[in-house]
Design a protein around this motif. Sequence first.
Motif, mmCIF file in Angstrom:
data_model
loop_
_atom_site.group_PDB
_atom_site.id
_atom_site.type_symbol
_atom_site.label_atom_id
_atom_site.label_comp_id
_atom_site.label_asym_id
_atom_site.label_seq_id
_atom_site.Cartn_x
_atom_site.Cartn_y
_atom_site.Cartn_z
ATOM 1 N N THR A 41 94.670 77.091 82.836
ATOM 2 C CA THR A 41 93.604 78.409 83.079
ATOM 3 C C THR A 41 94.668 79.802 83.093
ATOM 4 O O THR A 41 94.463 80.723 82.743
ATOM 5 C CB THR A 41 92.685 78.279 83.972
ATOM 6 O OG1 THR A 41 91.861 77.177 83.594
ATOM 7 C CG2 THR A 41 91.841 79.526 84.324
ATOM 8 N N GLN A 83 85.620 79.262 82.386
ATOM 9 C CA GLN A 83 85.355 77.991 82.624
ATOM 10 C C GLN A 83 83.928 77.874 83.084
ATOM 11 O O GLN A 83 83.129 77.023 82.743
ATOM 12 C CB GLN A 83 86.364 77.533 83.610
ATOM 13 C CG GLN A 83 86.506 76.106 83.656
ATOM 14 C CD GLN A 83 87.938 75.706 84.581
ATOM 15 O OE1 GLN A 83 88.748 76.452 84.602
ATOM 16 N NE2 GLN A 83 87.944 74.413 84.943
ATOM 17 N N ASP A 159 87.938 78.695 77.546
ATOM 18 C CA ASP A 159 88.394 77.541 78.722
ATOM 19 C C ASP A 159 87.138 76.633 78.874
ATOM 20 O O ASP A 159 86.085 76.900 79.698
ATOM 21 C CB ASP A 159 88.348 78.517 79.941
ATOM 22 C CG ASP A 159 89.225 78.021 81.161
ATOM 23 O OD1 ASP A 159 89.297 76.612 80.944
ATOM 24 O OD2 ASP A 159 89.756 78.363 81.933
ATOM 25 N N GLU A 160 87.544 75.551 78.756
ATOM 26 C CA GLU A 160 86.669 74.316 78.827
ATOM 27 C C GLU A 160 85.252 74.635 78.635
ATOM 28 O O GLU A 160 84.364 74.485 79.311
ATOM 29 C CB GLU A 160 86.736 73.954 80.200
ATOM 30 C CG GLU A 160 88.208 73.329 80.860
ATOM 31 C CD GLU A 160 88.223 72.524 81.871
ATOM 32 O OE1 GLU A 160 87.245 71.765 82.216
ATOM 33 O OE2 GLU A 160 89.112 72.462 82.429
HETATM 34 MG MG LIG Z 1 91.502 75.316 84.521
#
Ligand SMILES: [Mg+2]
Length: 238
Positions: A41, A83, A159-160
């Motif tokens: 991240t 995220q 991100d994810e």
């Molecule tokens: Mg992360």
Amino acid sequence: MLKTEGVEKRFGGLVAVKDVSITVNKGEIFGLIGPNGAGKTTFLNCISGFYKPEKGRITFKEQDITGLSPTQLCHKGIARTFQIARSFPKLSALDNVKVSVIYGGKQHQNPERRAKEIMDFVGFPVATNIIAENLNTMQLKRLELARALATNSELLLLDEVAAGLTPSELPTFIELIKKIRDSGVTIICIEHVMKFIMGVCDRIAVLNFGAKIADGTVEEIKNDPKVTEAYLGEENVH
Ligand SMILES: [Mg+2]
Ligand SMILES: Nc1ncnc2c1ncn2[C@@H]1O[C@H](COP(=O)(O)OP(=O)(O)O)[C@@H](O)[C@H]1O
């Protein structure tokens, strides 16, 4: 499309990202994987301008973009998702996307029509006037993608983005990510869901303790002993 050279980011004494160099080609889906706390991240935040790296250089379309702000980068064509989805909860889904269309840096004669086109493209499944806080996980993810695309992004940082989806939702989502890539958008994604990574990525880089320990195609990464070792005790890469 995007190149990082020797990027480093520290938090006090902790080197969260250490000398990371990657090259991402136009039209690629490039995966970033690694155990929790590996620096994924933070590295993405360096690319998107949320952090300024202490060392290294980042170039986008052969232009030095190191240290530019997220807004400047957005106007150059780099967008990201978070995220944890960050839509405007009290606004309608359509207004969320309209905000991105209007502030995305390119003038549109009819922002509402443009927003609706993008929502249609990502397969937004419900009435676009639904208030964002009432959306379920899959709908929110589509909304996040729509908002990122609404800024005319050429490079999308995810991100994810597959986290929280059920196994039955995953294949549809993978198809959507590929559809976005096929529309001409280059993608860098961080992911824990191995089925997603293996199913979608053209190439992968592996981070461990802030450093890149491997990069290559899915097959190369799967068979790399350094990668298997980094994941011992974590989820299996195979
Ligand atoms: Mg992360
Ligand atoms: N804002 C911050 N301040 C201090 N330390 C941080 C901050 N963000 C991340 N870290 C630390 O940097 C390391 C990398 O974190 P992160 O990039 O979130 O890893 P990943 O996304 O791979 O799980 C971790 O040790 C984490 O605790």
